[in-house]
Design a protein around this motif. Structure first.
Motif, PDB file in Angstrom:
ATOM      1  N   ARG A 206       2.056   4.626  -2.895  1.00 55.26           N
ATOM      2  CA  ARG A 206       0.998   3.398  -2.722  1.00 55.26           C
ATOM      3  C   ARG A 206      -0.175   3.947  -3.434  1.00 55.26           C
ATOM      4  O   ARG A 206      -0.743   5.091  -2.966  1.00 55.26           O
ATOM      5  N   THR A 207      -0.612   3.255  -4.067  1.00 52.61           N
ATOM      6  CA  THR A 207      -2.117   3.539  -4.589  1.00 52.61           C
ATOM      7  C   THR A 207      -3.378   3.048  -3.891  1.00 52.61           C
ATOM      8  O   THR A 207      -4.521   3.595  -3.808  1.00 52.61           O
ATOM      9  N   THR A 208      -2.959   1.892  -3.001  1.00 46.43           N
ATOM     10  CA  THR A 208      -3.680   1.306  -2.120  1.00 46.43           C
ATOM     11  C   THR A 208      -3.239   1.659  -0.771  1.00 46.43           C
ATOM     12  O   THR A 208      -2.197   1.005  -0.462  1.00 46.43           O
ATOM     13  N   GLN A 209      -4.267   2.013   0.148  1.00 45.18           N
ATOM     14  CA  GLN A 209      -3.511   2.173   1.441  1.00 45.18           C
ATOM     15  C   GLN A 209      -4.728   2.590   2.577  1.00 45.18           C
ATOM     16  O   GLN A 209      -5.871   2.970   2.121  1.00 45.18           O
ATOM     17  N   ALA A 210      -4.319   2.251   3.902  1.00 40.22           N
ATOM     18  CA  ALA A 210      -5.337   2.682   4.844  1.00 40.22           C
ATOM     19  C   ALA A 210      -4.509   3.612   5.908  1.00 40.22           C
ATOM     20  O   ALA A 210      -3.431   3.353   6.159  1.00 40.22           O
ATOM     21  N   VAL A 211      -5.113   4.933   6.015  1.00 37.86           N
ATOM     22  CA  VAL A 211      -4.474   5.951   6.837  1.00 37.86           C
ATOM     23  C   VAL A 211      -5.425   5.978   8.189  1.00 37.86           C
ATOM     24  O   VAL A 211      -6.477   6.586   7.944  1.00 37.86           O
TER      25      VAL A 211
END
Length: 248
Positions: A206-211
């Motif tokens: 994923r190039t866009t993510q929240a961790v």
């Protein structure tokens, strides 16, 4: 009523539309005279949008057909009314972008074919975990003491680190990141007294993510990102792509 000294702590709640009408009006007036708060609200708003994009899931193509077919068999629930809230209380309301993301997440993960009982149970479990993770992300982003830091990344990528000392959690929201080399993964670290401690892995696909970082940020002086072998490392094996100093 919020005291004047506490207004500076409401930037995250303001960006998430989690203030009462009275508090929101008062904080809006405060913004016109407080440049640091205005800047932080702008950063939180941008981070909220990236968070929504990070958790959104595209429904499968036949979802509409299944929903329409099953709608005729589901009994409608009578309208439910809630008792009015006392005036001046804090109302936690998700912003439209995050609410839309959560809805897309629930629909995308919750649609199953009728009759596939085991698959339905597995999907429901996965959906519950995803919603729980989303709730945790939103809780950190909307914490009254939340602060945000830009993460310097190359290649046009954009990332923000959100920290809440009260919740003892840190959140990284990234967009536009290039995929790591084959067999590699981006790994997050806490710098604690000069020792880098693992704080979680990013999704290599994923190039866009929240961790949501694992472990406590309260004893850390910085957060770093490195490229590591798939599965992660006990200690960093490469120089940090980014190193962000945490607030004291």
């Amino acid at each position: 009523m919020t005291a004047d000294a506490d207004l500076h702590t409401l930037t995250g709640a303001y960006a998430l539309h989690a203030l009462s009408d009275e508090e929101r009006a008062r904080f809006t007036r405060h913004l016109s005279a407080c440049r640091p708060c205005a800047q932080e609200v702008a950063e939180f708003t941008a981070t909220t949008a990236k968070l929504a994009a990070a958790v959104a899931v595209t429904p499968r193509p036949d979802m509409k057909r299944d929903v329409l077919r099953r709608a005729a068999t589901v009994r409608q629930v009578s309208p439910h009314t809630r008792a009015p809230r006392p005036a001046g209380t804090f109302r936690r309301r998700m912003p439209r972008l995050v609410a839309a993301a959560c809805l897309a997440l629930a629909v995308g993960l919750g649609g199953v074919t009728v009759g596939e009982h085991r698959r339905a149970e597995d999907t429901a479990t996965e959906a519950r975990r995803a919603r729980q993770a989303t709730d945790e992300l939103i809780a950190v982003l909307g914490a009254p003491d939340a602060v945000t830091r830009r993460v310097p990344l190359d290649g046009g990528a954009d990332a923000s680190l959100v920290l809440s000392a009260a919740r003892d959690k840190a959140l990284l929201v990234a967009s536009g990141m290039s995929a790591p080399p084959r067999g590699k993964v981006y790994q997050l670290w806490y710098d604690v007294d000069g020792t880098m401690r693992p704080a979680g892995l990013m999704d290599a696909h994923r190039t866009t993510q929240a961790v949501l970082l694992t472990g406590s940020p309260n004893s850390a002086s910085a957060v770093g990102i490195t490229v590591e072998p798939a599965g992660g490392s006990a200690r960093p094996t490469t120089a940090p792509l980014a190193l962000v100093t945490l607030p004291a």
